[in-house]
Design a protein around this motif. Structure first.
Motif, mmCIF file in Angstrom:
data_model
loop_
_atom_site.group_PDB
_atom_site.id
_atom_site.type_symbol
_atom_site.label_atom_id
_atom_site.label_comp_id
_atom_site.label_asym_id
_atom_site.label_seq_id
_atom_site.Cartn_x
_atom_site.Cartn_y
_atom_site.Cartn_z
ATOM 1 N N LEU A 170 168.314 113.880 97.017
ATOM 2 C CA LEU A 170 169.160 113.311 95.975
ATOM 3 C C LEU A 170 170.620 113.449 96.371
ATOM 4 N N VAL A 171 171.391 112.392 96.229
ATOM 5 C CA VAL A 171 172.841 112.486 96.377
ATOM 6 C C VAL A 171 173.403 112.660 94.967
ATOM 7 N N ASN A 172 174.053 113.779 94.735
ATOM 8 C CA ASN A 172 174.471 114.134 93.383
ATOM 9 C C ASN A 172 175.790 113.452 92.986
ATOM 10 N N PHE A 173 175.727 112.122 92.835
ATOM 11 C CA PHE A 173 176.884 111.380 92.345
ATOM 12 C C PHE A 173 177.144 111.707 90.875
ATOM 13 N N ASP A 174 176.051 111.873 90.125
ATOM 14 C CA ASP A 174 176.141 112.087 88.683
ATOM 15 C C ASP A 174 175.061 113.082 88.281
ATOM 16 N N VAL A 175 175.444 114.149 87.588
ATOM 17 C CA VAL A 175 174.495 115.210 87.254
ATOM 18 C C VAL A 175 173.372 114.693 86.366
ATOM 19 N N ASP A 176 173.694 113.878 85.361
ATOM 20 C CA ASP A 176 172.656 113.366 84.466
ATOM 21 C C ASP A 176 171.615 112.560 85.232
ATOM 22 N N GLN A 177 172.067 111.723 86.153
ATOM 23 C CA GLN A 177 171.143 110.917 86.945
ATOM 24 C C GLN A 177 170.300 111.803 87.864
ATOM 25 N N SER A 178 170.904 112.830 88.411
ATOM 26 C CA SER A 178 170.164 113.734 89.294
ATOM 27 C C SER A 178 169.102 114.508 88.526
ATOM 28 N N VAL A 179 169.447 114.957 87.336
ATOM 29 C CA VAL A 179 168.478 115.669 86.502
ATOM 30 C C VAL A 179 167.324 114.740 86.131
ATOM 31 N N ALA A 180 167.637 113.501 85.772
ATOM 32 C CA ALA A 180 166.598 112.528 85.440
ATOM 33 C C ALA A 180 165.680 112.284 86.632
ATOM 34 N N ALA A 181 166.260 112.245 87.825
ATOM 35 C CA ALA A 181 165.459 112.041 89.034
ATOM 36 C C ALA A 181 164.493 113.199 89.254
ATOM 37 N N VAL A 182 164.951 114.417 89.030
ATOM 38 C CA VAL A 182 164.074 115.579 89.198
ATOM 39 C C VAL A 182 162.945 115.541 88.164
ATOM 40 N N HIS A 183 163.243 115.140 86.948
ATOM 41 C CA HIS A 183 162.187 114.995 85.939
ATOM 42 C C HIS A 183 161.154 113.969 86.385
ATOM 43 N N ALA A 184 161.606 112.868 86.984
ATOM 44 C CA ALA A 184 160.692 111.833 87.468
ATOM 45 C C ALA A 184 159.808 112.365 88.599
ATOM 46 N N ILE A 185 160.409 113.141 89.496
ATOM 47 C CA ILE A 185 159.645 113.751 90.582
ATOM 48 C C ILE A 185 158.569 114.680 90.021
ATOM 49 N N LEU A 186 158.943 115.488 89.043
ATOM 50 C CA LEU A 186 157.985 116.392 88.414
ATOM 51 C C LEU A 186 156.834 115.630 87.767
ATOM 52 N N ALA A 187 157.164 114.555 87.050
ATOM 53 C CA ALA A 187 156.138 113.771 86.353
ATOM 54 C C ALA A 187 155.124 113.222 87.344
ATOM 55 N N ALA A 188 155.599 112.721 88.476
ATOM 56 C CA ALA A 188 154.691 112.156 89.480
ATOM 57 C C ALA A 188 153.869 113.244 90.172
ATOM 58 N N GLU A 189 154.538 114.330 90.563
ATOM 59 C CA GLU A 189 153.851 115.372 91.318
ATOM 60 C C GLU A 189 152.810 116.115 90.475
ATOM 61 N N ARG A 190 153.012 116.168 89.176
ATOM 62 C CA ARG A 190 152.030 116.807 88.304
ATOM 63 C C ARG A 190 150.727 116.017 88.229
ATOM 64 N N LEU A 191 150.784 114.732 88.581
ATOM 65 C CA LEU A 191 149.596 113.885 88.561
ATOM 66 C C LEU A 191 148.922 113.776 89.927
#
Length: 210
Positions: A170-191
């Motif tokens: 992740l390139v941390n241009f924006d903290v909110d976007q980076s946090v959302a990206a990590v949530h998306a990664i978690l959602a996929a990896e949990r499946l």
């Protein structure tokens, strides 16, 4: 009917100091009850505002060495002359119960975790948008002396060279976007199929009904 469960995962976040991984980690922990922080042991000095047992377990080098010799650590590393390590038993218990564990570690710690538990690790490397932004963040957080800031900037190059070892970047241009990206990664990896427990039995039961 068989119940489908899930083994927890190790969410490993790394970055050069000042790139924002700790801010992202804290947001993820606050926003997702399914993620618990791995609390490392360290020999570095406690910073203002840090709580022993919550941010780190602060120990001296003698105690750390004793724990290392006893095989207590899942991983350990030396960073800027200080020792950091993750104790094995609490992590194994959490993963076995389906709890995800977040690690805020450098590339050495991430590499050690991959070697000891590759199937459980989901690794994310956080990059700063520019070198100037990284230096400015180090200066404005006012936790380190000018000499330490210079040293951390020099260390950033070595850290960043390991970015290709990670599953996600992740390139941390924006903290909110980076946090959302990590949530998306978690959602996929949990499946991920290999992380689901009882799935084979479920499918076999389903097939037996057809």
């Amino acid at each position: 009917m068989e119940t489908i469960g899930r083994r927890g995962l190790m969410l490993v976040l790394s970055s050069p100091s000042g790139a924002g991984k700790t801010t992202i980690a804290r947001r993820v922990l606050d926003e997702d009850e399914g993620v618990a922080a791995s609390i490392s042991h360290t020999t570095r000095e406690q910073r203002p505002g840090e709580v022993d047992g919550q941010d780190y377990h602060f120990v001296d080098k003698k105690a750390f060495s004793r724990m290392r010799e006893q095989g207590a650590f899942l991983e350990w590393a030396v960073v800027f002359d200080n020792y950091y390590g993750t104790t094995r038993d609490p992590v194994e218990q959490a993963l076995g119960s389906g709890q995800d564990v977040l690690f805020d570690v450098d590339w050495q710690g991430a590499d050690a975790l991959r070697k000891s538990a590759r199937n459980d690790v989901v690794s994310v490397f956080v990059l700063p948008p520019t070198a100037d932004a990284l230096e400015q963040r180090l200066k404005t957080r006012a936790q380190d002396s000018a000499a330490v800031v210079v040293r951390r900037m020099r260390g950033a190059s070595n850290e960043i060279q390991h970015w290709k070892d990670y599953d996600y970047v992740l390139v941390n241009f924006d903290v909110d976007q980076s946090v959302a990206a990590v949530h998306a990664i978690l959602a996929a990896e949990r499946l991920r199929r290999t992380r689901l427990t009882g799935l084979n039995e479920f499918v076999e039961g389903l097939l037996s009904q057809l």
